[in-house]
Scaffold this active site. Structure first.
Site, PDB file in Angstrom:
ATOM      1  N   ASN A  13       0.787  -1.007   0.143  1.00 56.38           N
ATOM      2  CA  ASN A  13      -0.509   0.270  -0.376  1.00 56.38           C
ATOM      3  C   ASN A  13       1.305   1.066  -0.230  1.00 56.38           C
ATOM      4  OD1 ASN A  13      -2.374   0.920   2.734  1.00 56.38           O
ATOM      5  ND2 ASN A  13      -2.044   1.749   0.091  1.00 56.38           N
ATOM      6  N   ASN A  66      -7.167  10.421  -1.332  1.00 50.49           N
ATOM      7  CA  ASN A  66      -7.159   9.584  -1.664  1.00 50.49           C
ATOM      8  C   ASN A  66      -6.831  10.247  -3.406  1.00 50.49           C
ATOM      9  OD1 ASN A  66      -7.606   6.840   0.128  1.00 50.49           O
ATOM     10  ND2 ASN A  66     -10.036   7.829   0.600  1.00 50.49           N
ATOM     11  N   CYS A  75      -5.430   6.531   8.145  1.00 45.08           N
ATOM     12  CA  CYS A  75      -5.458   5.637   7.187  1.00 45.08           C
ATOM     13  C   CYS A  75      -3.930   4.291   7.990  1.00 45.08           C
ATOM     14  CB  CYS A  75      -4.525   5.592   6.133  1.00 45.08           C
ATOM     15  SG  CYS A  75      -3.635   5.171   4.893  1.00 45.08           S
ATOM     16  N   HIS A 149     -15.936   1.183   7.825  1.00 47.85           N
ATOM     17  CA  HIS A 149     -15.459   0.166   7.276  1.00 47.85           C
ATOM     18  C   HIS A 149     -16.868  -1.406   8.151  1.00 47.85           C
ATOM     19  CE1 HIS A 149     -10.825   0.618   6.456  1.00 47.85           C
ATOM     20  NE2 HIS A 149     -11.191   1.216   7.806  1.00 47.85           N
ATOM     21  N   GLU A 195     -11.038  -0.403  -0.942  1.00 53.52           N
ATOM     22  CA  GLU A 195     -10.657   1.207  -0.444  1.00 53.52           C
ATOM     23  C   GLU A 195     -11.072   2.254  -1.302  1.00 53.52           C
ATOM     24  OE1 GLU A 195      -7.353   2.818   1.170  1.00 53.52           O
ATOM     25  OE2 GLU A 195      -6.402   0.872   1.086  1.00 53.52           O
ATOM     26  N   ARG A 196     -12.055   3.294   0.143  1.00 57.34           N
ATOM     27  CA  ARG A 196     -12.959   4.039  -0.587  1.00 57.34           C
ATOM     28  C   ARG A 196     -11.975   4.797  -0.896  1.00 57.34           C
ATOM     29  NH1 ARG A 196     -14.779   7.802   4.078  1.00 57.34           N
ATOM     30  NH2 ARG A 196     -13.172   7.576   4.590  1.00 57.34           N
ATOM     31  N   CYS A 204      -4.360  -2.801   3.145  1.00 46.80           N
ATOM     32  CA  CYS A 204      -5.270  -1.603   3.827  1.00 46.80           C
ATOM     33  C   CYS A 204      -4.934  -2.057   5.435  1.00 46.80           C
ATOM     34  CB  CYS A 204      -6.930  -1.793   3.573  1.00 46.80           C
ATOM     35  SG  CYS A 204      -7.964  -0.351   4.481  1.00 46.80           S
ATOM     36  N   GLY A 205      -4.467  -0.492   6.653  1.00 43.34           N
ATOM     37  CA  GLY A 205      -4.333  -0.892   8.115  1.00 43.34           C
ATOM     38  C   GLY A 205      -5.410  -0.962   8.753  1.00 43.34           C
ATOM     39  N   GLY A 207      -8.023  -0.938   7.921  1.00 41.77           N
ATOM     40  CA  GLY A 207      -9.251  -1.964   7.362  1.00 41.77           C
ATOM     41  C   GLY A 207      -8.918  -3.741   7.957  1.00 41.77           C
TER      42      GLY A 207
HETATM   43  N1  LIG Z   1      -9.364   4.586   1.012  1.00 36.66           N
HETATM   44  C1  LIG Z   1      -9.353   4.783   2.902  1.00 36.66           C
HETATM   45  C2  LIG Z   1      -8.094   5.601   3.419  1.00 36.66           C
HETATM   46  C3  LIG Z   1      -6.831   4.359   3.129  1.00 36.66           C
HETATM   47  C4  LIG Z   1      -6.633   3.362   4.330  1.00 36.66           C
HETATM   48  C5  LIG Z   1      -5.606   2.894   3.863  1.00 36.66           C
HETATM   49  N2  LIG Z   1      -4.917   2.396   3.035  1.00 36.66           N
HETATM   50  C6  LIG Z   1      -4.711   2.028   5.057  1.00 36.66           C
HETATM   51  O1  LIG Z   1      -4.341   1.922   5.250  1.00 36.66           O
HETATM   52  O2  LIG Z   1      -5.763   2.057   6.444  1.00 36.66           O
HETATM   53  C7  LIG Z   1     -10.567   5.996   3.301  1.00 36.66           C
HETATM   54  O3  LIG Z   1     -10.899   6.197   2.379  1.00 36.66           O
HETATM   55  O4  LIG Z   1     -11.108   5.543   4.273  1.00 36.66           O
END
Ligand SMILES: N[C@@H](CCC[C@H](N)C(=O)O)C(=O)O
Length: 260
Positions: A13, A66, A75, A149, A195-196, A204-205, A207
């Protein structure tokens, strides 16, 4: 004029990080979109902006964007990258609150991602719902890790086909990150996240944190769980005091200068 940036990644990521504490930078939409573009710019899943903190106890203020320009409250992978970049276990000021960081026994960077929020208003959802079983086919569970999430526990196979519509389902007024999970054991989860604002990423951490929280709430997982994603593994612990600890790799790839 040019601005210095760092390219970093955590489990694939990837991020462009600009430290605006020592150089002037305004996060204009067109600059973020072109920096993130993999053909026309540097290329990344998220753009990360470091600013001077304005809350006592914080070492740095961190903002996440994003590739579509939307700002995210959290994130996880980028947070660990900031910890690796700055060193000395900084306290991160984010929209989700002050997040302390740490190094685990193996020298791997980690972040205390704070406590998940479990009420429907906090995710947020469009109407009152049981966040343990949302009224959607497949009944995902939802929570906020500072960003919205929802986690399905019916396998990872069709994340790319189901993700786009679910991200924009009317149940999610701010859209949502959609996790697709397969429970391998009480302490091991396989996960893919749509991911949004970014689409399918290697990891995705936030996530992973949300998936463990939701899996524990559903009685499927233990509070200490490894989460295997396409890009690698995170160790997640949902402590009894409510805080979620996340640890995993974070790497500096290169740095460069971007014309502004
Ligand atoms: N796309 C997410 C933000 C990024 C999340 C990320 N990649 C992670 O590692 O947590 C959002 O719009 O909330």
């Amino acid at each position: 004029m040019t601005i210095r940036f760092h390219k970093m990644q955590g489990l694939g990521n990837d991020f462009v990080v600009i430290d605006a504490r020592n150089q002037a930078f305004s996060p204009l939409l067109n600059i973020i979109v072109s920096l993130c573009d993999r053909r026309l710019g540097v290329g990344c899943d998220q753009f990360v902006l470091l600013e001077a903190p304005d809350r006592p106890g914080a070492d740095v203020k961190v903002r996440f964007f994003n590739p579509d320009g939307s700002e995210a409250g959290a994130c996880g992978n980028a947070s660990r990258c900031v910890v690796a970049l700055l060193g000395s276990a900084p306290v991160l000021q984010t929209a989700a609150g002050l997040l302390p960081s740490f190094e685990n026994a193996h020298g791997v960077p980690g972040v205390d991602m704070g406590a998940p929020r479990l009420e429907w208003q906090d995710v947020p959802l469009a109407r009152p719902c049981d966040t343990l079983r949302l009224p959607l086919a497949g009944e995902p569970a939802a929570c906020s890790m500072g960003n919205p999430h929802a986690t399905f526990f019916d396998g990872i196979g069709d994340a790319a086909t189901r993700g786009p519509a679910l991200e924009r389902d009317s149940l999610f007024p701010e859209r949502a990150n959609i996790g697709f999970a397969q429970v391998m054991a009480r302490g091991a989860l396989r996960l893919r996240v749509w991911e949004r604002g970014a689409g399918l990423t290697p990891a995705c951490g936030s996530g992973a944190c949300a998936a463990v929280v939701n899996g524990v709430r559903r009685g499927l997982l233990d509070r200490s769980c490894r989460v295997d994603m396409d890009g690698g593994t995170l160790d997640i612990v949902w402590r009894e005091d409510g805080h979620v600890l996340m640890a995993g790799p974070a790497t500096h790839v290169f740095e460069g200068f971007w014309p502004v």
